[in-house]
Structures are given as C-alpha cells and as structure tokens.
Design an enzyme around this catalytic site. Structure first.
Site, PDB file in Angstrom:
ATOM      1  N   HIS A   1      74.301   3.058  43.394  1.00  0.00           N
ATOM      2  CA  HIS A   1      73.294   2.084  43.468  1.00  0.00           C
ATOM      3  C   HIS A   1      73.485   0.631  43.150  1.00  0.00           C
ATOM      4  O   HIS A   1      72.437  -0.520  43.671  1.00  0.00           O
ATOM      5  CB  HIS A   1      71.781   2.622  43.935  1.00  0.00           C
ATOM      6  CG  HIS A   1      71.353   2.650  41.987  1.00  0.00           C
ATOM      7  ND1 HIS A   1      71.980   3.575  41.116  1.00  0.00           N
ATOM      8  CD2 HIS A   1      70.970   1.668  41.393  1.00  0.00           C
ATOM      9  CE1 HIS A   1      71.717   3.686  40.346  1.00  0.00           C
ATOM     10  NE2 HIS A   1      70.931   2.350  40.249  1.00  0.00           N
TER      11      HIS A   1
ATOM     12  N   SER B   1      71.601   1.021  34.960  1.00  0.00           N
ATOM     13  CA  SER B   1      71.972   2.085  35.595  1.00  0.00           C
ATOM     14  C   SER B   1      73.288   1.495  35.753  1.00  0.00           C
ATOM     15  O   SER B   1      74.140  -0.055  35.908  1.00  0.00           O
ATOM     16  CB  SER B   1      71.959   0.801  36.772  1.00  0.00           C
ATOM     17  OG  SER B   1      70.535   2.100  37.194  1.00  0.00           O
TER      18      SER B   1
END
Length: 304
Positions: free
Chosen positions: A133, A260
């Site tokens: 992502h 992330s």
C-alpha cells in the site's frame, strides 16, 4: 484457473517480471561501501545505548489518526491501536551508520498529487522493500487517487534535518496482484526500484524464510519513521514474536502510522534478515506480511 495472488506486477510496463527460482533460505545482507557489520546484543536486539527489551505492556488508547500512507488506502485504520501501553520506542540519532542507514524515510506523492509518509528498507543496491500500500493505493474512495503512486522521494537514514544520503526520486514500483487487484492484506508487499545503486553505499538487509517454530523463538526488531514523532526521525523497538500465520507475522512491538513498509527483522550474529514487512496495527498486536517462499522469490527477482 485463478491467478496466483503472488503474481508480480509493475508500474513500469517495460520491466521484466519473471520471479527468481528462489529457495526458502536467506539472502545475504550487505553493509555498504567500507562498512563493517555491527554485532547484535545477546537478546537479539540492536545494541542501542539505554535500550532494554520491554516487558509485556498493558492496553493503551489510540492517540488519533496520522497522515501516513496507510490512511490513503484505509482511511482511519480499522485496527488503529499500534502503541500498546507504555511507548517503548527509542530514537536513533546516529542514522548515517549501518544498520540504521538501511532504513529509508519515504515522501510519497499519490496519483492525485496528495502527499503521504512511509518507510522502506534496502534489500539490494537499487531495491527497497516496503508495503504494497506504499507503492499502490487501493480503495481510497477519492477520485484519481487509487493505483500506482506518482513518485517516491527516498531518504536513507534521515534524521530530521540531518541527511546522510540522497534524496533519490523513484517512479518505478513493484507489487503483486493479491494486493493491486484484490487489496488482500495477506499480500501487502512491494518494492521501490531506484535509478541509482545507492544501496551499495548504505548497505542492505538480507531476507529469508523460516519455519513457524523458528520464528516463534525470534526477537523481532523494527525501525521506522512514525508520524507521531518529530518529522523524519527514526525510532526503534523490539520484542519477541507473538504468533505467526501462513502469510502474517504478529508482534507486540510499538509502531505508529508512517512505519508502513518497515522491516521486521531478526539478528543472526552480525547480520540482519527481514522476516516480514510491517503493514498493520492492532488492538493487542501489530502485524506484517510474512516472507514466505513466494514473497522471497519476488524480492529476489526485484533485487536482481
């Protein structure tokens, strides 16, 4: 026949995408030009002055949404509580030395021009591993935002206003159909391909495939760039792996939005090996995409 969700895809139509014939063994790390490997501690953590492996924490409420790349695909995270109990993270300030310079602060420009933050880590001279992502936004609900990001500015080992290397801007990205087509968190991994061999200066981490029993005995280490700390500062924490699944690794290591794509890594002697890619928070444990044999194969191909 359904398509294998680990089928690699690229933002660059000209890129070769045949996976390597990898085996479930580790890829060797590199320490960079003139670098010497640094030994880990007896607890399997980094030898950071003043850092002690924390005890199991109590629950703590989420501090609020952050402007990290995860929000581009997920909005407010469905499992937002990523710092559990006392915040055990410590700031790393000597980021220009190995292994800290392997971790990269990412400034991401999405397809619609919006700006986001993330983390990645070198796995080769021109390849940075990260979450899927980070490079490909999925299900944002914002017109023009989904799909491959427009560009990523990579800052290896950045410490606030202190810049060790770079930045280098990349527009070449990799992921797999399990993420880009289906948005399945079990396949949330990808890579950034640099137009230079900057990793030959910074060094890189190895990566490998290990059994459930082995991983459950491992101390997981995570360093990244959380959005709740001063801008572009590197923070570290470690703890024993909590549990493993077929495609995920779970751990009670404190993280926050912006991390992330961080490496979840183990230390073997003087060497560091990624075992998962950090991608999600949770109410009790956080989690990353496990490096299984198909993930290993793709990383090996993207590294080559």
């Amino acid at each position: 026949m359904p398509q294998d969700p680990h089928t690699p895809v690229s933002s660059d139509p000209a890129a070769g995408l045949l996976p390597a014939d990898g085996q479930p063994v580790s890829q060797p790390p590199g320490t960079g030009a003139g670098g010497e490997p640094a030994p880990g501690s007896s607890t399997g953590t980094e030898p950071v002055e003043g850092y002690e492996l924390p005890e199991a924490p109590e629950a703590d409420p989420f501090a609020g949404p952050v402007a990290d790349i995860g929000e581009a695909s997920f909005g407010r995270p469905s499992d937002p509580e990523t710092v559990h109990g006392p915040d055990d993270r410590v700031q790393i300030t000597n980021t220009c030395v190995y292994p800290w310079r392997v971790h990269c602060f990412l400034e991401i420009t999405a397809a619609d021009g919006s700006a986001w933050l993330g983390t990645g880590w070198f796995i080769g001279p021109h390849t940075i591993a990260t979450a899927g992502h980070v490079v490909h936004i999925k299900n944002s609900g914002v017109p023009g935002r989904d799909g491959w990001v427009r560009s990523i500015k990579v800052w290896p080992g950045r410490n606030g206003s202190t810049v060790c290397y770079g930045p280098v801007v990349s527009t070449s990205f990799r992921s797999v159909t399990g993420w880009t087509a289906n948005g399945d968190e079990n396949y949330d991994y990808g890579a950034i391909i640099l137009p230079t061999d900057l990793g030959a200066q910074t060094g890189w981490f190895g990566f490998g495939v290990w059994s459930d029993a082995d991983l459950l005995q491992v101390t997981g280490n995570i360093a990244g760039y959380p959005a709740d700390k001063p801008y572009a500062t590197l923070w570290y924490d470690a703890r024993r792996i909590d549990s493993v699944g077929p495609r995920k690794v779970y751990y009670d290591i404190d993280t926050f939005g912006g991390q992330s794509g961080s490496s979840v890594y183990r230390i073997i002697g003087n060497d560091r090996y990624g075992i998962a890619v950090h991608a999600y928070g949770g109410a009790r444990v956080n989690s990353g995409t496990r490096i299984t044999t198909p993930v290993y194969n793709n990383f090996a191909a993207w590294k080559a």
